[in-house]
Design a protein around this motif. Structure first.
Motif, PDB file in Angstrom:
ATOM      1  N   GLN A 171     -21.469 -15.600  -6.749  1.00 16.28           N
ATOM      2  CA  GLN A 171     -22.684 -14.812  -6.990  1.00 16.28           C
ATOM      3  C   GLN A 171     -23.838 -15.771  -7.242  1.00 16.28           C
ATOM      4  O   GLN A 171     -23.704 -16.704  -8.033  1.00 16.28           O
ATOM      5  N   TRP A 172     -24.959 -15.547  -6.579  1.00 19.39           N
ATOM      6  CA  TRP A 172     -26.151 -16.381  -6.745  1.00 19.39           C
ATOM      7  C   TRP A 172     -27.249 -15.492  -7.295  1.00 19.39           C
ATOM      8  O   TRP A 172     -27.644 -14.527  -6.670  1.00 19.39           O
ATOM      9  N   ARG A 173     -27.755 -15.823  -8.477  1.00 22.28           N
ATOM     10  CA  ARG A 173     -28.859 -15.099  -9.109  1.00 22.28           C
ATOM     11  C   ARG A 173     -30.073 -16.004  -9.021  1.00 22.28           C
ATOM     12  O   ARG A 173     -30.017 -17.149  -9.457  1.00 22.28           O
ATOM     13  N   ALA A 174     -31.161 -15.509  -8.423  1.00 22.09           N
ATOM     14  CA  ALA A 174     -32.318 -16.382  -8.240  1.00 22.09           C
ATOM     15  C   ALA A 174     -33.631 -15.638  -8.355  1.00 22.09           C
ATOM     16  O   ALA A 174     -33.758 -14.512  -7.896  1.00 22.09           O
ATOM     17  N   ARG A 175     -34.589 -16.323  -8.947  1.00 19.94           N
ATOM     18  CA  ARG A 175     -35.981 -15.870  -8.942  1.00 19.94           C
ATOM     19  C   ARG A 175     -36.825 -16.772  -8.055  1.00 19.94           C
ATOM     20  O   ARG A 175     -37.558 -16.278  -7.231  1.00 19.94           O
ATOM     21  N   PRO A 176     -36.739 -18.090  -8.200  1.00 18.18           N
ATOM     22  CA  PRO A 176     -37.606 -18.954  -7.394  1.00 18.18           C
ATOM     23  C   PRO A 176     -37.285 -18.850  -5.897  1.00 18.18           C
ATOM     24  O   PRO A 176     -36.112 -18.843  -5.502  1.00 18.18           O
ATOM     25  N   PRO A 177     -38.313 -18.774  -5.060  1.00 17.32           N
ATOM     26  CA  PRO A 177     -38.085 -18.708  -3.607  1.00 17.32           C
ATOM     27  C   PRO A 177     -37.242 -19.871  -3.073  1.00 17.32           C
ATOM     28  O   PRO A 177     -36.408 -19.663  -2.189  1.00 17.32           O
ATOM     29  N   ALA A 178     -37.417 -21.064  -3.612  1.00 19.29           N
ATOM     30  CA  ALA A 178     -36.635 -22.209  -3.128  1.00 19.29           C
ATOM     31  C   ALA A 178     -35.146 -21.991  -3.365  1.00 19.29           C
ATOM     32  O   ALA A 178     -34.318 -22.315  -2.508  1.00 19.29           O
ATOM     33  N   SER A 179     -34.787 -21.444  -4.500  1.00 13.47           N
ATOM     34  CA  SER A 179     -33.379 -21.164  -4.798  1.00 13.47           C
ATOM     35  C   SER A 179     -32.837 -20.098  -3.852  1.00 13.47           C
ATOM     36  O   SER A 179     -31.703 -20.198  -3.365  1.00 13.47           O
ATOM     37  N   ARG A 180     -33.638 -19.099  -3.581  1.00 15.09           N
ATOM     38  CA  ARG A 180     -33.214 -18.042  -2.652  1.00 15.09           C
ATOM     39  C   ARG A 180     -32.998 -18.610  -1.248  1.00 15.09           C
ATOM     40  O   ARG A 180     -32.084 -18.189  -0.541  1.00 15.09           O
ATOM     41  N   ARG A 181     -33.817 -19.576  -0.848  1.00 12.67           N
ATOM     42  CA  ARG A 181     -33.655 -20.209   0.473  1.00 12.67           C
ATOM     43  C   ARG A 181     -32.363 -21.019   0.538  1.00 12.67           C
ATOM     44  O   ARG A 181     -31.673 -21.020   1.553  1.00 12.67           O
ATOM     45  N   VAL A 182     -32.025 -21.709  -0.545  1.00 11.81           N
ATOM     46  CA  VAL A 182     -30.766 -22.466  -0.581  1.00 11.81           C
ATOM     47  C   VAL A 182     -29.589 -21.507  -0.421  1.00 11.81           C
ATOM     48  O   VAL A 182     -28.682 -21.746   0.380  1.00 11.81           O
ATOM     49  N   ALA A 183     -29.611 -20.417  -1.166  1.00 11.85           N
ATOM     50  CA  ALA A 183     -28.533 -19.424  -1.080  1.00 11.85           C
ATOM     51  C   ALA A 183     -28.414 -18.883   0.342  1.00 11.85           C
ATOM     52  O   ALA A 183     -27.308 -18.799   0.901  1.00 11.85           O
ATOM     53  N   ALA A 184     -29.523 -18.531   0.949  1.00 11.88           N
ATOM     54  CA  ALA A 184     -29.505 -17.989   2.319  1.00 11.88           C
ATOM     55  C   ALA A 184     -28.950 -19.014   3.304  1.00 11.88           C
ATOM     56  O   ALA A 184     -28.181 -18.662   4.209  1.00 11.88           O
ATOM     57  N   ALA A 185     -29.309 -20.275   3.126  1.00  8.25           N
ATOM     58  CA  ALA A 185     -28.809 -21.329   4.025  1.00  8.25           C
ATOM     59  C   ALA A 185     -27.294 -21.454   3.950  1.00  8.25           C
ATOM     60  O   ALA A 185     -26.646 -21.822   4.940  1.00  8.25           O
TER      61      ALA A 185
END
Length: 183
Positions: free
Chosen positions: A154-168
């Motif tokens: 499970q990946w919980r993220a607010r910052p866009p950069a963290s969300r991009r890492v998860a998507a990658a």
């Protein structure tokens, strides 16, 4: 929704019952109907299956350290209070998967075992090392470890950069979370 007691559940249920579902992750809407001491979020919640996982490798090797290792504390200090609190590396129960530069840990990831075989992923990169794929490399090793253990990352993220890492890495955003602390 998760709360610490039946009494708190009743209070929260009553206060939030009139809100539409999408407002439950809107900090302003929740504050309008419930006294709140502190809010964290909203954040996206993303998950990856073994079939959807896209492992990443980088130019630097990934090393394993025990949770709580002094090198992780040094990384947290370098990243600052806000970023370290968001990453929560101090709460991981897995080994830490780290990338070093010049002997210093500049990126780290691990996970905390949560209920229902969930692996809550934590990732942190030193400010001067961001944007070079090091978070993706360290997180990939942590996710692979969790999947090998039969856990659901499970990946919980607010910052866009963290969300991009998860998507990658193949994570799919499936929900949102708003954490509240009541007075």
């Amino acid at each position: 929704m998760t709360v610490p007691s039946e009494k708190t559940a009743a209070t929260v249920r009553t206060a939030l019952s009139g809100l539409p579902a999408e407002a439950l992750v809107d900090a302003a809407a929740v504050r309008d109907v419930l006294p709140v001491a502190r809010i964290l979020g909203p954040a996206t919640l993303a998950y990856v299956s073994p079939e959807g996982f896209r492992p990443a490798t980088g130019p630097s090797p990934v090393e394993r350290l025990p949770a709580g290792h002094a090198a992780l504390r040094a990384l947290e200090e370098a990243a600052g209070q806000d970023d370290s609190a968001e990453a929560s590396l101090d709460e991981i129960t897995s080994p830490a998967f780290v990338v070093r530069e010049d002997g210093r840990v500049v990126a780290a990831a691990g996970y905390q075992d949560w209920p229902r075989r969930t692996a809550h992923i934590s990732v942190l990169t030193a400010p001067e090392a961001r944007g070079r794929g090091l978070a993706r490399t360290a997180a990939s090793a942590a996710v692979a470890h969790a999947l090998a253990a039969g856990l659901l990352p499970q990946w919980r993220a607010r910052p866009p950069a963290s969300r991009r890492v998860a998507a990658a890495l193949g994570f799919e955003e499936l929900g949102a979370q708003l954490s509240l602390e009541l007075p």
